[in-house]
Enzyme design. Structure first.
Site, short mmCIF file in Angstrom:
data_model
loop_
_atom_site.label_atom_id
_atom_site.label_comp_id
_atom_site.label_asym_id
_atom_site.label_seq_id
_atom_site.Cartn_x
_atom_site.Cartn_y
_atom_site.Cartn_z
N ASP A 1 -28.34 13.69 4.47
CA ASP A 1 -29.75 13.50 4.80
C ASP A 1 -29.99 14.01 6.23
OD1 ASP A 1 -32.15 11.25 3.72
OD2 ASP A 1 -32.28 12.14 5.73
N ILE A 2 -31.04 14.79 6.41
CA ILE A 2 -31.31 15.44 7.70
C ILE A 2 -31.83 14.46 8.75
CG2 ILE A 2 -33.71 16.18 7.37
CD1 ILE A 2 -30.82 18.43 8.51
N HIS B 1 -29.83 7.76 -2.35
CA HIS B 1 -29.38 7.64 -0.97
C HIS B 1 -28.07 6.86 -0.95
CE1 HIS B 1 -33.27 8.56 1.22
NE2 HIS B 1 -33.79 8.19 0.08
N HIS C 1 -33.37 11.55 -6.01
CA HIS C 1 -32.23 11.54 -5.09
C HIS C 1 -31.75 10.11 -4.88
CE1 HIS C 1 -36.02 11.59 -2.83
NE2 HIS C 1 -35.45 10.82 -1.91
P1 AMP Z 1 -37.56 9.41 0.09
O1 AMP Z 1 -38.25 10.45 -0.78
O2 AMP Z 1 -38.51 8.41 0.65
O3 AMP Z 1 -36.42 8.75 -0.65
O4 AMP Z 1 -36.94 10.14 1.34
C1 AMP Z 1 -36.54 11.49 1.30
C2 AMP Z 1 -35.33 11.70 2.17
O5 AMP Z 1 -35.02 13.08 2.16
C3 AMP Z 1 -35.52 11.27 3.63
O6 AMP Z 1 -34.47 10.38 4.00
C4 AMP Z 1 -35.44 12.61 4.40
O7 AMP Z 1 -34.82 12.48 5.65
C5 AMP Z 1 -34.62 13.47 3.44
N1 AMP Z 1 -34.88 14.90 3.59
C6 AMP Z 1 -36.09 15.52 3.56
N2 AMP Z 1 -35.93 16.85 3.69
C7 AMP Z 1 -34.60 17.08 3.81
C8 AMP Z 1 -33.80 18.25 3.98
N3 AMP Z 1 -34.33 19.48 4.05
N4 AMP Z 1 -32.45 18.10 4.06
C9 AMP Z 1 -31.89 16.88 3.98
N5 AMP Z 1 -32.58 15.73 3.82
C10 AMP Z 1 -33.93 15.82 3.74
#
Ligand code: AMP
Length: 129
Positions: free
Chosen positions: A29-30, A95, A93
């Site tokens: 996660d970024i 986590h 996704h």
């Molecule tokens: P959520 O949809 O609320 O579960 O959160 C989306 C997650 O994706 C967040 O923790 C972001 O930090 C992560 N995220 C968004 N864009 C990227 C990316 N390009 N690379 C890695 N992680 C990402």
């Protein structure tokens, strides 16, 4: 329009890759809650996890478990927590979050890491797969 995660799968956007199969991808996660925060995704683009067909859902869980076991070996923590939210990115996704305290699971405080740290963590997790 393709999700940001489909763009990662297609190599149009970079990621810190941890693991990959024909059907699934794991990457860091970024904007991590904690060092080692990893996302596991199906390559099939579906918004909500319980809309996945059963085989993909079960496969994603098995893949996430394999990554979580490697993550716990690579990153010191009390345990690896699992969350599915999806309010930000409409592509399933899981986590995987190394937890040392309840706040690590709350998506409030974030870690800032340098590219070299992301690279080293991704490599360390991959080495335990
Ligand atoms: P959520 O949809 O609320 O579960 O959160 C989306 C997650 O994706 C967040 O923790 C972001 O930090 C992560 N995220 C968004 N864009 C990227 C990316 N390009 N690379 C890695 N992680 C990402």
């Amino acid at each position: 329009m393709a999700s940001i995660f489909t763009k990662i799968i297609n190599g149009e956007i970079p990621c810190y890759k941890v693991a990959e199969t024909d059907e699934f991808l794991a990457f860091l996660d970024i904007n991590p809650n904690a060092k080692g925060h990893t996302l596991c995704i199906p390559k099939k683009e579906v918004d909500k996890i319980f809309d996945l067909d059963e085989d993909t859902y079960m496969g994603l869980m098995a893949f996430s478990r394999r990554v979580a076991i490697a993550l716990e070996k690579a990153v010191p923590c009390k345990r690896v927590g699992v969350s599915v939210i999806g309010l930000e990115v409409p592509h399933v996704h899981v986590h995987l979050i190394p937890l040392n305290r309840m706040d690590d699971a709350r998506f409030l405080s974030k870690e800032t890491l340098q590219p070299e740290e992301f690279e080293a963590i991704a490599k360390a997790i991959a080495s335990h797969l």
